[in-house]
Design an enzyme around this catalytic site. Structure first.
Site, PDB file in Angstrom:
ATOM      1  N   PRO A 122      68.474  30.913  31.243  1.00 49.75           N
ATOM      2  CA  PRO A 122      69.519  30.549  31.778  1.00 49.75           C
ATOM      3  C   PRO A 122      69.218  30.204  33.188  1.00 49.75           C
ATOM      4  CG  PRO A 122      69.816  32.645  32.097  1.00 49.75           C
ATOM      5  CD  PRO A 122      68.792  32.534  31.308  1.00 49.75           C
ATOM      6  N   SER A 164      72.961  19.405  47.427  1.00 49.95           N
ATOM      7  CA  SER A 164      71.172  19.430  47.029  1.00 49.95           C
ATOM      8  C   SER A 164      71.008  17.932  45.843  1.00 49.95           C
ATOM      9  CB  SER A 164      70.479  20.650  46.565  1.00 49.95           C
ATOM     10  OG  SER A 164      69.285  20.664  46.852  1.00 49.95           O
TER      11      SER A 164
END
Ligand code: GN1
Ligand code: MG
Length: 560
Positions: A520, A67
């Site tokens: 996270p 991506s």
């Protein structure tokens, strides 16, 4: 599995040993890492895709992409038979096989899983997988590894679909499993014909005001620009200029692309002061994200960003409007007042001003954790579910039930051909064909934005003025172990380690309209910090204070 099946996996997997010290997790969007260590992972995901296909007795997809990440990275993810992301129930198995140390251990894991899931190797259909990849140079050899993974399941077939955008592959998997036409040309034809249909339903007078303005698209030097060049030839009513198409020699995602533009809030390479005021859009490296922007007239590096939240707002406004036109002047048909459940799905990264705006429109807004797998699942609970991440990944899902009602309603209304109500029904049907039902898709999203702007006679400026974003800031903090952070309430509250949330609350309380959270990352080894407040300096200062807290509680300095 019989001995023959086991030895096939054993032999082929010994060709793809796991590099020393590699530990990967399926994460927010599949496995991602430096491409040089990924062959064994991709090989094993090939096996996974074949097992998923056997289990569901349907076709699955495997996409090789990282991506928006840098060009040397790569990654791999699976498209489930619905065209959506791999079912979350299989993620632990994906992690287990990706990290399995030896071929013998791998065979054992697979054998146990096959038994547990009752996967039949002698089902009616053998495994069938569509493979795709983005433009990364490492894609070709990784695709070969994926193929070998698929072939280590007896009878499985893999079809290489070549270089595709991620959403194209997901669209193909969905279409094939629904028995629909599913080539790349079919994809382009469906997008372009439903776009033309929407534009034809635009009141003439409005259309005329807007014909001459062009759209300039930053292709992130990836696959999206290339595909848009093909698509644009099928849209004679639009002027699209593609820059950073990859042909000019620029590097994938380097100073370009939707992630860069949205996070840095600066112009991508190839855009200048002379572009000020022009409607511009940016795709990411695999063309599943889309943001719009315009270059500011006073400073060539500043932009006015129109992010995923504003795309969502534009879509929500349009859909709501068409639904209310449909409801006008009843004709006593029994079903005419079907109350379509319209829902909007965001994450904690959505700008607070967008949420306020959507709520003011009277819409139901819900939040999920980051990652489209969560947003998509939630949106599918509605008749019409619209989801977007602030970074520009999202789509609109229509339920089967609503679509068949809409079809029937359209047939009824066709007796009063040309009525506003019938046009609204036709518009909604066209949107459902245009916007990718499998996954967020920058190309189909872009065409829908363009059609709606034409319909409303809006410039990018009118659109941007829907509401004003609260100033925000995102930071990354490197920590010892990011998995030590556990969050709740769609990632807005930290529940572990203790006391850090209280400390964040104290900071947030110092700023008017302050909001901040940490989580996270699922794609990088960092903790992300998000902060927003009424002015930019306050958002920056809040983000810095919270980043300091993250460092104090979890940071490298804390490791001893
Ligand atoms: C703040 C942010 O933009 N996070 C992104 C990023 O995930 P992280 O888990 O934050 O690394 O990549 C995901 C996959 O592309 C995308 O879904 C998500 O929105
Ligand atoms: Mg992407």
């Amino acid at each position: 599995m019989n001995d023959n099946q086991k030895s096939l996996i054993l032999n082929s997997s010994s060709q793809y040993p796991l590099p020393q010290g590699v530990k990967l997790s399926y994460g927010t969007a599949g496995f991602r890492a430096d491409a040089s260590i990924l062959e064994s992972t991709v090989f094993r995901v090939g096996i996974l895709a074949a097992l998923r296909s056997l289990k569901t007795q349907s076709l699955t997809g495997l996409m090789i992409t990282a991506s928006h990440n840098k060009v040397n990275d790569n990654g791999v993810k699976i498209a489930d038979p619905s065209g959506g992301m791999l079912t979350q129930e299989w993620e632990p198995f994906a992690d287990a096989i990706a990290n399995s140390p030896t071929p013998q251990h791998l065979v054992q894991l697979i054998d146990e899983f096959v038994k547990k899931e009752n996967i039949r190797f002698d089902g009616v259909r053998s495994a069938e997988i569509l493979l795709g990849r983005d433009t990364r140079p490492s894609g070709e050899s990784l695709l070969e590894a994926a193929k070998q993974g698929v072939y280590s399941i007896v009878g499985a077939t893999a079809t290489d679909m070549g270089i595709l955008t991620t959403p194209q592959l997901h669209w193909m998997v969905r279409a094939r499993n629904k028995g629909m036409k599913a080539t790349e040309l079919d994809y382009f034809e469906q997008l372009s014909s439903s776009f033309r249909c929407l534009v034809d339903l635009t009141p003439n007078q409005i259309k005329m005001n807007n014909t001459d303005d062009k759209l300039v698209v930053d292709g992130a030097n990836g696959v999206g620009g290339e595909k848009l060049e093909v698509l644009k030839k099928m849209l004679n009513s639009m002027v699209i200029e593609v820059r950073n198409s990859g042909k000019e020699g620029g590097v994938l995602n380097e100073g370009v692309g939707a992630d860069y533009v949205q996070k840095e809030k600066v112009v991508p390479q190839g855009f200048y002061l002379k572009d000020a005021g022009i409607r511009c859009a940016s795709l990411d490296g695999d063309a599943d994200r889309l943001v719009y922007f315009s270059v500011q007239s006073n400073n060539a590096s500043n932009i006015d960003l129109v992010d995923g939240d504003k795309i969502l707002s534009l879509f929500a406004l349009f859909i709501k409007e068409q639904l209310s036109i449909l409801k006008m002047e009843g004709d006593n048909h029994v079903d005419e007042n079907y109350e379509a459940r319209l829902g909007v799905v965001q994450t904690a990264y959505a700008n607070g001003a967008s949420t306020d705006y959507l709520k003011q429109l009277g819409l139901e807004v819900v939040f999920t954790p980051t990652g489209v797998k969560y947003l998509h699942e939630k949106a599918a609970e509605y008749d019409i579910g619209i989801y977007f991440e602030a970074n520009g990944h999202g789509t609109i899902l229509f339920s089967e039930g609503f679509l068949s009602w809409l079809d029937a309603r359209n047939n009824e209304l066709s007796k009063s051909k040309g009525s506003e109500q019938q046009k609204a029904a036709l518009r909604l049907l066209a949107v459902s064909n245009l916007i990718n039902q499998a996954v967020g898709d920058a190309l189909s999203g872009l065409l829908l934005v363009e059609a709606i702007l034409q319909y409303k006679g809006w410039s990018i400026h009118n659109w941007s003025e829907l509401y004003h974003d609260l100033p925000s800031r995102q930071l990354k903090v490197k920590v010892v172990d990011r998995t030590a952070v556990v969050t709740a309430n769609a990632e807005t509250v930290v529940v572990r380690p203790p006391l850090i949330q209280e400390a964040i609350n104290v900071e947030v309380a110092k700023y008017p309209r302050g909001r901040s959270f940490i989580r996270p990352s699922g794609t990088e080894d960092v903790i992300r910090v998000y902060a927003e407040a009424s002015i930019q300096e306050a958002a920056d200062s809040l983000a810095n204070s919270v980043a300091k807290l993250a460092d104090q509680f979890l940071g490298l300095g804390n490791s001893g």
